[in-house]
Design an enzyme around this catalytic site. Sequence first.
Site, short mmCIF file in Angstrom:
data_model
loop_
_atom_site.label_atom_id
_atom_site.label_comp_id
_atom_site.label_asym_id
_atom_site.label_seq_id
_atom_site.Cartn_x
_atom_site.Cartn_y
_atom_site.Cartn_z
N THR A 151 35.16 39.61 35.65
CA THR A 151 34.28 38.67 34.91
C THR A 151 35.09 37.95 33.85
O THR A 151 35.96 38.54 33.23
CB THR A 151 33.20 39.48 34.16
OG1 THR A 151 32.40 40.10 35.12
CG2 THR A 151 32.35 38.59 33.27
N ARG A 179 20.90 41.99 42.11
CA ARG A 179 21.60 42.92 41.20
C ARG A 179 22.27 42.13 40.06
O ARG A 179 22.88 41.09 40.28
CB ARG A 179 22.65 43.70 41.99
CG ARG A 179 23.54 44.62 41.14
CD ARG A 179 24.84 43.95 40.76
NE ARG A 179 25.70 44.82 39.94
CZ ARG A 179 26.70 44.39 39.20
NH1 ARG A 179 26.98 43.10 39.12
NH2 ARG A 179 27.44 45.22 38.51
N GLY A 181 24.83 42.85 36.46
CA GLY A 181 25.63 43.83 35.74
C GLY A 181 25.47 43.63 34.24
O GLY A 181 24.41 43.23 33.76
N THR A 202 34.51 43.33 30.61
CA THR A 202 34.64 43.11 32.05
C THR A 202 34.84 44.47 32.70
O THR A 202 35.37 45.39 32.08
CB THR A 202 35.82 42.15 32.36
OG1 THR A 202 35.95 42.02 33.77
CG2 THR A 202 37.13 42.66 31.80
N GLY A 205 29.76 46.73 35.62
CA GLY A 205 28.60 46.47 34.77
C GLY A 205 27.68 47.66 34.60
O GLY A 205 27.16 47.92 33.50
N1 GLY Z 1 31.04 43.07 34.87
C1 GLY Z 1 30.35 42.24 35.76
C2 GLY Z 1 29.42 42.91 36.64
O1 GLY Z 1 29.41 44.12 36.74
O2 GLY Z 1 28.66 42.22 37.29
#
Ligand code: GLY
Length: 319
Positions: A151, A179, A181, A202, A205
Amino acid sequence: MHGIIATWRMAKEGIEQSDKMLKEGKTAAQAIEVAIKAVEDFPYYKSVGYGGLPNEEQVVELDAGYMDGDILSVGAICAIQDFANPISIAKKLSEEKVNNVLVAEGAAKYAREYHFEEKEMLTDRARAFYRKKKKELAAQDELRPYDGHDTVGMVCVDNNGSVTAGTSTSGLFMKRSGRIGDSPLVGSGFYADSEVGGATATGLGEDLMKGCISYEIVRLMKEGLTPQEACEKAVNDLDAKLIAKRGKAGDLSVVAMNNKGEFGCATNIEGFSFSVATENLEPIVYLVTRKEDGHCEFEEASQEWLDNYMKTRMAPVEE
Ligand code: GLY
């Protein structure tokens, strides 16, 4: 003192643009949007914006979050399809009195109403990655959706001491439809308070949100920890807690900057990088190493590493 910090090397070109803007006296709100849009628009980054990898139904669903640390305004969109710049929609939502977080079709309806650019976000390259993954999954029983996912998260401070934070992601490759995160969740994926600073995350999530990690880092900075100390404490405490209670911890990586432009980072993985620029530091990419005692050190990425990074990102997909 101004500055901007971002997860991963992919943010470098974006923060170069923002660094110039901050030097010219533009705001943290303006600079962070430009920097995140640059990442969203680049087709070779597989986990953000155009070219982001799809969910298990081969649909690209995008999440983004934005926070204005002056007045604690927050905007976020979750699982939106086919809009070019999710960060701009999230930022616009932060200006609303209510309805600050919108999902899926509701988010799209809002974005259409305000004439945000619509664009087919699934690229041929992302389709090729999807076909490849499908074949691999047929040959293994465990879904490892994290593969290839990074991310972009940023924190920006301008000359007036205003702090903003923002994120943008296509989320986990092969995730379930709907879904989300940590990235569109305030406090988990991002947090900004101009009285203190900001942080962003990042990684996995599902685990980052268990520690509300971005809020935790800002809270620790408010208590007097430096950005580096706050990042390390937040990551190491959450990592240890997850291992103690659940047997394992997913990938957790963070960056933070305080309102003086001082910055820090931490990770529990190998291979984390971040990009940063401040009044006294030209845009630079650092590679992070986590030591056995949990302390994180970072050093400038070599030209060879940078060249190899781009070569790998742009290499043909071997199906
Ligand atoms: N860190 C981004 C996600 O898990 O979607």
